[in-house]
Design a protein around this motif. Structure first.
Motif, PDB file in Angstrom:
ATOM      1  N   UNK A  38      41.964   4.150  56.879  1.00  0.00           N
ATOM      2  CA  UNK A  38      40.764   3.311  56.886  1.00  0.00           C
ATOM      3  C   UNK A  38      40.734   2.369  58.082  1.00  0.00           C
ATOM      4  N   UNK A  39      41.741   2.416  58.925  1.00  0.00           N
ATOM      5  CA  UNK A  39      41.784   1.518  60.074  1.00  0.00           C
ATOM      6  C   UNK A  39      40.595   1.741  60.989  1.00  0.00           C
ATOM      7  N   UNK A  40      39.771   0.707  61.172  1.00  0.00           N
ATOM      8  CA  UNK A  40      38.534   0.866  61.928  1.00  0.00           C
ATOM      9  C   UNK A  40      38.730   1.247  63.367  1.00  0.00           C
ATOM     10  N   UNK A  41      39.884   0.886  63.920  1.00  0.00           N
ATOM     11  CA  UNK A  41      40.123   1.124  65.342  1.00  0.00           C
ATOM     12  C   UNK A  41      41.080   2.290  65.580  1.00  0.00           C
ATOM     13  N   UNK A  42      41.387   3.035  64.541  1.00  0.00           N
ATOM     14  CA  UNK A  42      42.312   4.159  64.698  1.00  0.00           C
ATOM     15  C   UNK A  42      41.832   5.164  65.731  1.00  0.00           C
ATOM     16  N   UNK A  43      40.516   5.326  65.851  1.00  0.00           N
ATOM     17  CA  UNK A  43      39.997   6.339  66.776  1.00  0.00           C
ATOM     18  C   UNK A  43      40.435   6.079  68.212  1.00  0.00           C
ATOM     19  N   UNK A  72      48.833  -8.953  70.635  1.00  0.00           N
ATOM     20  CA  UNK A  72      47.880  -8.761  69.539  1.00  0.00           C
ATOM     21  C   UNK A  72      47.334 -10.090  69.029  1.00  0.00           C
ATOM     22  N   UNK A  73      46.236 -10.014  68.270  1.00  0.00           N
ATOM     23  CA  UNK A  73      45.635 -11.190  67.637  1.00  0.00           C
ATOM     24  C   UNK A  73      46.514 -11.759  66.531  1.00  0.00           C
ATOM     25  N   UNK A  74      47.066 -10.894  65.737  1.00  0.00           N
ATOM     26  CA  UNK A  74      47.625 -11.268  64.442  1.00  0.00           C
ATOM     27  C   UNK A  74      48.945 -12.024  64.564  1.00  0.00           C
ATOM     28  N   UNK A  75      49.414 -12.499  63.428  1.00  0.00           N
ATOM     29  CA  UNK A  75      50.749 -13.094  63.328  1.00  0.00           C
ATOM     30  C   UNK A  75      51.751 -12.032  62.897  1.00  0.00           C
ATOM     31  N   UNK A  76      52.976 -12.217  63.283  1.00  0.00           N
ATOM     32  CA  UNK A  76      54.102 -11.439  62.780  1.00  0.00           C
ATOM     33  C   UNK A  76      55.163 -12.421  62.326  1.00  0.00           C
ATOM     34  N   UNK A  77      55.558 -12.314  61.078  1.00  0.00           N
ATOM     35  CA  UNK A  77      56.586 -13.187  60.512  1.00  0.00           C
ATOM     36  C   UNK A  77      56.217 -14.656  60.699  1.00  0.00           C
ATOM     37  N   UNK A 111      43.379  -3.290  53.136  1.00  0.00           N
ATOM     38  CA  UNK A 111      43.592  -4.068  54.359  1.00  0.00           C
ATOM     39  C   UNK A 111      44.067  -5.470  54.031  1.00  0.00           C
ATOM     40  N   UNK A 112      44.023  -6.346  55.038  1.00  0.00           N
ATOM     41  CA  UNK A 112      44.388  -7.741  54.825  1.00  0.00           C
ATOM     42  C   UNK A 112      43.396  -8.404  53.873  1.00  0.00           C
ATOM     43  N   UNK A 113      43.898  -9.377  53.118  1.00  0.00           N
ATOM     44  CA  UNK A 113      43.047 -10.138  52.200  1.00  0.00           C
ATOM     45  C   UNK A 113      43.164 -11.626  52.526  1.00  0.00           C
ATOM     46  N   UNK A 114      42.061 -12.308  52.405  1.00  0.00           N
ATOM     47  CA  UNK A 114      42.014 -13.735  52.720  1.00  0.00           C
ATOM     48  C   UNK A 114      43.067 -14.491  51.927  1.00  0.00           C
ATOM     49  N   UNK A 126      47.120  -3.108  63.390  1.00  0.00           N
ATOM     50  CA  UNK A 126      46.755  -1.819  62.825  1.00  0.00           C
ATOM     51  C   UNK A 126      45.633  -1.937  61.807  1.00  0.00           C
ATOM     52  N   UNK A 127      45.017  -3.123  61.712  1.00  0.00           N
ATOM     53  CA  UNK A 127      43.885  -3.359  60.815  1.00  0.00           C
ATOM     54  C   UNK A 127      42.915  -4.286  61.530  1.00  0.00           C
ATOM     55  N   UNK A 128      41.623  -4.123  61.241  1.00  0.00           N
ATOM     56  CA  UNK A 128      40.606  -4.984  61.849  1.00  0.00           C
ATOM     57  C   UNK A 128      40.184  -6.120  60.916  1.00  0.00           C
ATOM     58  N   UNK A 129      40.381  -5.951  59.623  1.00  0.00           N
ATOM     59  CA  UNK A 129      40.009  -6.990  58.678  1.00  0.00           C
ATOM     60  C   UNK A 129      40.857  -8.238  58.907  1.00  0.00           C
ATOM     61  N   UNK A 130      40.209  -9.362  59.179  1.00  0.00           N
ATOM     62  CA  UNK A 130      40.899 -10.644  59.413  1.00  0.00           C
ATOM     63  C   UNK A 130      41.911 -10.533  60.558  1.00  0.00           C
ATOM     64  N   UNK A 131      41.617  -9.723  61.546  1.00  0.00           N
ATOM     65  CA  UNK A 131      42.616  -9.446  62.583  1.00  0.00           C
ATOM     66  C   UNK A 131      42.990 -10.685  63.391  1.00  0.00           C
ATOM     67  N   UNK A 132      42.120 -11.670  63.441  1.00  0.00           N
ATOM     68  CA  UNK A 132      42.421 -12.887  64.201  1.00  0.00           C
ATOM     69  C   UNK A 132      43.435 -13.781  63.505  1.00  0.00           C
ATOM     70  N   UNK A 133      43.696 -13.511  62.211  1.00  0.00           N
ATOM     71  CA  UNK A 133      44.507 -14.485  61.480  1.00  0.00           C
ATOM     72  C   UNK A 133      45.555 -13.892  60.553  1.00  0.00           C
ATOM     73  N   UNK A 134      45.491 -12.591  60.243  1.00  0.00           N
ATOM     74  CA  UNK A 134      46.425 -12.115  59.216  1.00  0.00           C
ATOM     75  C   UNK A 134      47.859 -12.171  59.710  1.00  0.00           C
ATOM     76  N   UNK A 135      48.757 -12.266  58.738  1.00  0.00           N
ATOM     77  CA  UNK A 135      50.181 -12.452  59.015  1.00  0.00           C
ATOM     78  C   UNK A 135      50.953 -11.264  58.452  1.00  0.00           C
TER      79      UNK A 135
END
Length: 843
Positions: A119-124, A203-208, A684-687, A161-170
């Motif tokens: 379901x990853x929107x940017x997989x293409x 990347x946008x997201x957080x890791x750890x 995907x990521x959830x708020x 690897x996900x677009x949902x909440x990509x600016x903030x997910x951890x």
């Protein structure tokens, strides 16, 4: 003197140049200047750097960029399905040429994020679920681009690897954990082993718990120190959230503007939060980037060209990546003598998708009509009949109203606060289409107030048919739409991010169904307010409106009648070709897919047509796997065309006709429904929640017991009249040289020539292993062409440690245990012994 003359490859010269820069100039070099460019320092001959998306087509950025075309190559999933390193190297070289046409120094790509979930929107625009395939193919493109003095900037480091909440997910995974090391970071290791890109995008997201732009473990520790990467690091757009931590982490360039740097960074230096000497490393890195891209620096306007070499390459890539998934009773290739009457069904048969949406999309100079090509191909046979019916609609948004239906000028007027009585516009103009799109402030007109202003759009709509039609508005602010002076639709300001505005128009489209009369003029009056507040974090604020219209889409039986027309066409035909799938409206940067079923009523249409058709073949478009379970057993053939670029129409038709034998192989597993993948339930990521990689190493074919839930597996693909066999597998371990060599004989006992992808998997040692390991892992591959009756000895070499090791989370190192391992190629399997255990941690 040319502005680049003072940038040299001599280290001492760069150090001398560094010493001449003022603090203000150093700081200016560490942020973007325009949306797609960095500043230079003219007094020292330091040129700006211009960047552009993407490897699927170098996007223009000039004033008329919306209308300017560029060569459109297939999407990255199609490129990956070629499994062809040499071919992708040629693509890189052509991209360098295309970049120079646009006066671009750095191409933002390739994208090597892992296909974690279908379901990853940017997989293409990414390659695969497998890190080795992703890294090796991306490395080939990087090397091709940089061979001609243009830079490549792979992205996004790491776990975007996900677009949902990509600016903030951890991502709740340690960079020292097996999941990141063996799957997500491994793709980057494979890339950096075979190429040296001038830049890496974070990347946008957080890791750890830390944003990638300020994650010292990822950037300073792993990328720089452990792997020895010396190129530049740049942020994704608006992905930097602080001033000091990204400097310490090793982020060189903030894009697109100085939001956390600029004056803030100057103040941090003056307050001694950052030493001026700490800026020397990122500045030096960016000077080296200019040096490495010197051949591409030119002061010339952007341009496009019709390049026959590029067009031919686009065709070769598309036809090499198309995957034949099902071909019962050799229904393909088409034979006009056996099946003279052909029914073609689907909107994509005349207007096929060529690319996904977002920054990896582009406007091609031309596209091709598969239905027309098929009609032309079979026109020589007087007994052939090729008939097309559009059938069900596939669009996720209502199209912009055709200007042919607008029978008075499209006038737009802008008003600033406070409103006068009567209101007086600050600017009025005539538009070519009922569409305004701005990101600012400033806006156009530049004196338009970003807050409290409004616009009025007027025109006249005259439908061609009588019926219940759909009128829609895509809007950034609250609006009221009136027809013949009567308000028919009023909608408040939508909740919207800049990313939503750019990539997800269905979020801010409002619709109404209205009964309208043919040839009757309806006066349109649309008033829309500006947004009530500016976007946060320095992102530009959208100010846009689009008037949309579609006739005959609101009746209850619309899909039913369209399906009936397809069924009737199929009943009278010898074979039915259905063109279905997704477009850039369904797969795009900025959002993930809600499911992987066919959009709209396409699945129902296929099922109904299959009841009437004598033979049926489905051609699927899209970047992600598609859930085919509702109908796949009712059809004879399935062809996956991907998003095949500007030459995709011809490539698809040539494969259907047998002019090209399909040789693509899946780079990602197709599950029996989205529930089959290991990430289901974790995506995907959830708020408000951290993202857990609950599937661990079980990504794609690495998932334990994955076979029972797979429709078509990783590496799968059929051909026409080819039957490949394997034999004489030999494996040799040279521990002193650190390599594993394997050789296997591959033959074609079929009736047609074809290409086979030789896939080498290592089966890890089973006895006494301290940790769980996947049943098999891809460690080498190549593509060979074989004539009927021909066989060839194919030799491949693997790095011993990279082929056999796993990541030890406790010791934070790679561990190769001694013991017996196996190599599997096709139906051949051969064991080999590793005599000595090794611990290591380097690239």
């Amino acid at each position: 003197m040319n502005v680049t003359s003072l940038i040299t490859k001599d280290k001492a010269s760069i150090e001398a140049l560094l010493s001449q820069l003022t603090l203000e100039e150093k700081v200016s070099l560490l942020s973007g200047h325009q949306f797609n460019a960095t500043p230079g320092v003219p007094r020292l001959g330091i040129p700006p750097i211009k960047v552009a998306d993407s490897i699927n087509g170098i996007r223009p950025s000039g004033p008329s960029s919306e209308d300017e075309t560029t060569t459109c190559f297939p999407s990255t999933t199609c490129l990956a399905s070629t499994w062809d390193v040499e071919l992708l190297g040629r693509l890189g070289e052509q991209l360098a040429h295309q970049a120079k046409l646009k006066s671009v120094q750095v191409v933002l790509g390739p994208t090597i994020n892992i296909h974690r979930d279908p379901r990853g929107g940017r997989n293409f625009e990414c390659f695969s679920e497998d890190p080795l395939l992703s890294g090796r193919l991306a490395g080939a493109i990087v090397n091709g681009i940089q061979k001609h003095g243009v830079g490549a900037c792979p992205k996004h480091f790491v776990c975007n690897d996900s677009e949902t909440l990509r600016h903030s997910y951890d991502i709740a995974e340690s960079p020292h954990g097996r999941t990141l090391r063996e799957v997500y970071l491994a793709a980057w290791q494979h890339l950096l082993r075979v190429s040296d890109p001038v830049a890496v995008m974070l990347a946008y997201n957080k890791v750890d718990g830390l944003f990638c732009s300020e994650n010292e473990t990822l950037v300073a520790d792993i990328l720089r120190k452990t792997w020895g990467y010396q190129g530049a690091t740049i942020s994704d757009w608006f992905a930097v959230h602080s001033t000091v931590p990204p400097i310490r982490a090793g982020l060189d360039l903030e894009m697109p503007f100085p939001i956390t740097r600029g004056d803030r960074l100057l103040e941090a230096v003056r307050e001694r939060l950052v030493a001026e000497e700490e800026l020397d490393a990122p500045v030096t890195s960016l000077l080296r980037l200019r040096d490495r891209t010197k051949p591409s620096h030119q002061d010339a306007p952007e341009r496009s060209e019709l390049n026959e070499e590029a067009n031919a390459l686009a065709y070769e890539l598309a036809s090499s990546g198309i995957v034949l998934l099902k071909n019962d009773d050799d229904v393909l290739p088409l034979d006009p003598l056996r099946t003279p009457n052909i029914a073609i069904v689907g909107e994509f048969a005349t207007d096929p998708p060529v690319t996904g949406g977002g920054s990896a999309s582009c406007k091609p100079p031309y596209t091709q009509n598969p239905a027309a090509l098929l009609q032309s191909a079979f026109a020589a046979n007087p007994s052939s009949q090729v008939h097309h019916v559009p059938s069900v609609r596939t669009n996720a948004i209502i199209p912009i109203v055709p200007t042919s239906l607008l029978t008075s000028p499209i006038t737009i007027s802008y008003y600033n606060p406070p409103n006068q009585s009567p209101p007086t516009p600050i600017h009025t103009t005539i538009l070519p289409t009922p569409h305004i799109s701005m990101l600012g402030p400033p806006f156009d007109p530049p004196f338009l107030s970003p807050l409290g202003s409004h616009l009025v759009l007027t025109t006249t709509l005259t439908p061609t048919t009588t019926g219940t039609h759909t009128l829609a508005v895509r809007h950034t602010g609250a609006f009221t739409l009136s027809l013949n002076s009567t308000a028919v639709l009023s909608v408040p300001e939508p909740t919207l991010t800049t990313s939503d505005y750019l990539f997800h128009p269905s979020l801010y489209e409002s619709r109404i169904h209205l009964p309208l009369q043919a040839s009757h003029p309806y006066s349109i009056h649309l008033t829309m307010s500006s947004r009530s507040s500016l976007m946060s974090h320095g992102e530009p604020t959208p100010y846009g409106v689009t008037l949309c219209f579609e006739e005959g889409t609101a009746s209850d039986d619309d899909d039913g009648s369209r399906i009936d027309s397809a069924v009737l066409a199929a009943f009278n035909a010898d074979i039915t070709l259905i063109f279905a799938g997704r477009s850039d409206q369904h797969e795009s940067e900025g959002f993930d897919l809600p499911h992987i079923k066919l959009p709209g009523a396409q699945a129902e249409m296929i099922r109904e047509v299959a009841k009437a058709a004598k033979k049926i073949v489905v051609v699927l478009y899209g970047g992600n796997p598609i859930d085919v379970e509702e109908w796949v057993d009712e059809v004879d053939g399935v062809v996956f065309a991907h998003f095949p670029g500007q030459e995709g129409g011809r490539a698809v038709v040539d494969v259907l006709r047998g002019e090209r034998s399909p040789c693509g192989r899946l780079a990602t597993t197709w599950w029996r429904g989205v529930e089959g993948g290991g990430s289901f339930g974790w995506f995907p990521a959830r708020e408000g929640e951290v993202v857990r990689y609950g599937e661990g190493l079980g990504v794609g074919y690495r998932k334990e017991n994955e076979g029972e839930k797979v429709r078509w597996g990783f590496g799968f693909g059929l051909g026409y009249g080819t039957e490949f066999w394997y034999g004489e597998l030999e494996v040799e371990v040279l521990e002193g040289e650190g390599v594993v060599r394997c050789a296997v004989r591959v033959g074609n006992k079929g009736r047609r020539e074809g290409k086979e992808v030789v896939q080498v998997y290592v089966v890890p040692r089973s006895e006494g292993c301290k940790v769980w390991r996947p049943e098999r892992e891809l460690k080498a591959f190549t593509k060979v062409r074989l004539e009927p009756g021909e066989s060839r000895r194919v030799e491949l070499e693997m790095d011993l440690k990279a082929a056999c090791s796993y990541w030890d989370e406790n010791e934070r190192c790679w561990r190769m245990e001694k013991g017996t391992y196996c190599v599997r190629v096709g139906d051949q399997i051969q064991s080999f012994v590793v005599a000595s255990a090794v611990e290591w941690n380097h690239l």
